[in-house]
Design a protein around this motif. Sequence first.
Motif, short mmCIF file in Angstrom:
data_model
loop_
_atom_site.label_atom_id
_atom_site.label_comp_id
_atom_site.label_asym_id
_atom_site.label_seq_id
_atom_site.Cartn_x
_atom_site.Cartn_y
_atom_site.Cartn_z
N TYR A 46 -18.89 1.89 6.01
CA TYR A 46 -17.59 1.22 5.87
C TYR A 46 -17.65 -0.01 4.95
N VAL A 107 -12.97 -3.43 10.80
CA VAL A 107 -12.70 -2.04 10.39
C VAL A 107 -12.92 -1.06 11.55
N HIS A 108 -14.02 -1.20 12.26
CA HIS A 108 -14.48 -0.23 13.27
C HIS A 108 -13.84 -0.54 14.64
N SER A 109 -13.25 0.49 15.26
CA SER A 109 -12.55 0.28 16.53
C SER A 109 -13.45 -0.30 17.62
N ASN A 130 -7.53 -3.62 10.07
CA ASN A 130 -7.78 -2.18 10.00
C ASN A 130 -7.92 -1.52 11.38
N ALA A 131 -9.02 -1.77 12.06
CA ALA A 131 -9.41 -0.96 13.23
C ALA A 131 -8.21 -0.64 14.13
N GLY A 132 -8.08 0.66 14.47
CA GLY A 132 -6.86 1.11 15.15
C GLY A 132 -6.98 1.29 16.65
N ASN A 152 -4.63 3.99 15.98
CA ASN A 152 -5.20 5.29 15.61
C ASN A 152 -4.21 6.43 15.89
N TYR A 178 -16.20 8.55 18.44
CA TYR A 178 -15.97 7.18 18.94
C TYR A 178 -14.46 6.96 18.97
N ALA A 180 -11.98 5.68 17.36
CA ALA A 180 -11.04 6.03 16.28
C ALA A 180 -10.86 7.53 16.17
C1 BEZ Z 1 -11.51 2.61 13.11
O1 BEZ Z 1 -12.67 2.60 13.53
O2 BEZ Z 1 -10.56 2.24 13.81
C2 BEZ Z 1 -11.24 3.06 11.71
C3 BEZ Z 1 -12.24 2.99 10.76
C4 BEZ Z 1 -11.97 3.39 9.46
C5 BEZ Z 1 -10.71 3.84 9.11
C6 BEZ Z 1 -9.72 3.92 10.06
C7 BEZ Z 1 -9.99 3.53 11.37
#
Ligand code: BEZ
Length: 395
Positions: A46, A107-109, A130-132, A152, A178, A180
């Motif tokens: 990422y 970025v990472h949920s 970002n992270a959803g 997400n 995981y 996301a």
């Molecule tokens: C997430 O981990 O939430 C995610 C990571 C990359 C793109 C979209 C969501």
Amino acid sequence: MSQITNRRAFLQVVGAVTLGGIAPAPLLAQQSKLRVGLMLPYTGTYAALGTAITNGFKLAVDERKGRLGGREIEYFTVDDESEPAKAPENTHRLVQRDKVDVLVGTVHSGVLLGMVKIARESGTLLICPNAGAGDATGPMCAPNIFRTSFSNWQTTYPLGKVLADRGLKTAVFITWNYAAGKEMLAGFQEGFAKAGGKLVKELLLPFPQVEFQPLLTEAASIKPAAVVAFFAGGGAAKFLTDYAAAGLKGKIPLFGSGFLTDGVLDAAGAAAQDVETTLHYGDGLSTPRNNAFRAAYRKSYKNLEPDVYAVQGYDAGLLLAAGMDAVKGDVSRKKELIAAMERARIDSPRGAWTLSKAHNPIQDFYLRKVVGKENRVMGVAHKALADPAIGCSMK
Ligand code: BEZ
């Protein structure tokens, strides 16, 4: 500035000096720089996403002459490595050691949930670009936690109807195991079932592994009407290439949440052509606002093309600016700062959006198709979609 105001300001400063440096707190607070902690991935699969978010956020600040609410910005940066186990310690370092006024990440949920825990305990303002993870604006929602990206669930719920309306009634979902991946799978399954489709198989592999071959062989053996996937960054480029190399391209249509094709079109090349996805942004969105943003981004970053991650970082800057302007840079006026952010209407390159009560964007989701080097916007798959925010009660 009038003479009286000048004199008042002068006396405040003199007072601060003559009283041994004890100036009125708000005056000092507003003169000092706003401390912004960027906690994002700068290494690993990422890494490019973290850089794009950082670029977007800094562009929004630069467009305001480097100031928010009248205060200059000092950045504190942490590479979170997309590693959930390190998230509490990394967040703690920014809050306790660097004493940041606001956290921007990530970025990472899984990492986000670690950040949310510390932000809730410390009361530090957190903006997620970002992270959803659904929990961040669900059961773990809080007045100081905001998101400028998506949940997400939002990114794949509209996709189910797209497939079913075309008569594609069976699908296999392939993703990382995981939050996301699992939440995007659940969102797709819900929308697909409602529209008369059936998810026939879930194929999961650990994050951030990219050994897709066995899963692709299994998907092919099932002969579904469609394959749907969530991958992002380096993993997405590899998945697209492997899908074509396995001989599935042109045989079983491939769909996904838009992360599958965002920011990876140079790396994936012909393998990405015609792949269709749903997302709240498309680089091919031809509006004056998006065109102006894209031109400004290219100018600032040596002709680099912005993607959805850059937009979400940019919008994090716009949201923070709305709050900071309302309190004239005085972050101690926290209730007013939060209230201003809650009522902000963000004039985003993706299209204008507002926040739900749970602090997640209510926004349009586009159907996009890869044509050459762009995610061309084919239409709106779902207008003004809000996350259901199950379990959120703001206290
Ligand atoms: C997430 O981990 O939430 C995610 C990571 C990359 C793109 C979209 C969501």
